[in-house]
Design a protein around this motif. Structure first.
Motif, mmCIF file in Angstrom:
data_model
loop_
_atom_site.group_PDB
_atom_site.id
_atom_site.type_symbol
_atom_site.label_atom_id
_atom_site.label_comp_id
_atom_site.label_asym_id
_atom_site.label_seq_id
_atom_site.Cartn_x
_atom_site.Cartn_y
_atom_site.Cartn_z
ATOM 1 N N TRP A 145 6.974 31.441 -19.476
ATOM 2 C CA TRP A 145 7.832 32.597 -19.232
ATOM 3 C C TRP A 145 9.015 32.624 -20.197
ATOM 4 N N PRO A 155 9.182 38.496 -12.847
ATOM 5 C CA PRO A 155 8.664 37.136 -12.700
ATOM 6 C C PRO A 155 9.751 36.072 -12.865
ATOM 7 N N TRP A 168 13.867 31.552 -8.040
ATOM 8 C CA TRP A 168 13.741 31.271 -6.609
ATOM 9 C C TRP A 168 12.980 29.958 -6.382
ATOM 10 N N LEU A 169 11.852 29.774 -7.070
ATOM 11 C CA LEU A 169 11.071 28.542 -6.905
ATOM 12 C C LEU A 169 11.856 27.303 -7.341
ATOM 13 N N LEU A 184 11.300 35.233 -9.552
ATOM 14 C CA LEU A 184 10.452 34.321 -8.775
ATOM 15 C C LEU A 184 10.614 32.890 -9.273
ATOM 16 N N LEU A 185 10.692 32.727 -10.573
ATOM 17 C CA LEU A 185 10.881 31.396 -11.160
ATOM 18 C C LEU A 185 12.221 30.798 -10.729
#
Length: 125
Positions: free
Chosen positions: A119, A5, A11-12, A8-9
């Motif tokens: 996170w 995860p 990347w965002l 993904l964080l």
């Protein structure tokens, strides 16, 4: 290196960095006199996103703490600017990244720092 995860964080935040930097550079270079406050706030958002992207990617306890502080500051910024744009729309002749709580960016600017803080707190363990 970040995985799961966290990746993904990263990347965002990277996508938001590119979007906010591109938007603010163009607006400041071409039409700054139209809405200086909005364009300056978008540039600040871009710097915050870039720094959080860097700290998340870098990893380590110091970087995690710095990212946590920046995510909290980002959330305060989104909530402050989002509320300000609703209360006094005349102060913003053009939108910022954080206007209306990030509505122009599918509310990602208000969701991202909350997700990031959750996170980062979990990653501490």
């Amino acid at each position: 290196m970040v995985g799961g995860p966290g990746l993904l964080l990263v990347w965002l935040y990277g996508v938001m960095s590119v979007g906010a930097v591109s938007r603010s550079v163009y607006q400041i270079a071409t039409e700054y006199d139209r809405a200086p406050l909005a364009y300056t706030l978008s540039a600040i958002a871009a710097v915050v996103y870039a720094f959080i992207t860097y700290t998340l990617f870098r990893g380590g306890e110091t970087a995690r703490k710095a990212a946590l502080v920046c995510c909290a500051a980002e959330l305060v910024g989104v909530l402050t600017v989002g509320t300000w744009t609703l209360v006094d729309a005349s102060a913003f002749p053009d939108a910022t990244v954080w206007s209306d709580y990030g509505m122009g960016y599918l509310f990602i600017p208000v969701l991202l720092p909350v997700t990031g803080m959750l996170w980062l707190r979990r990653a501490r363990r």
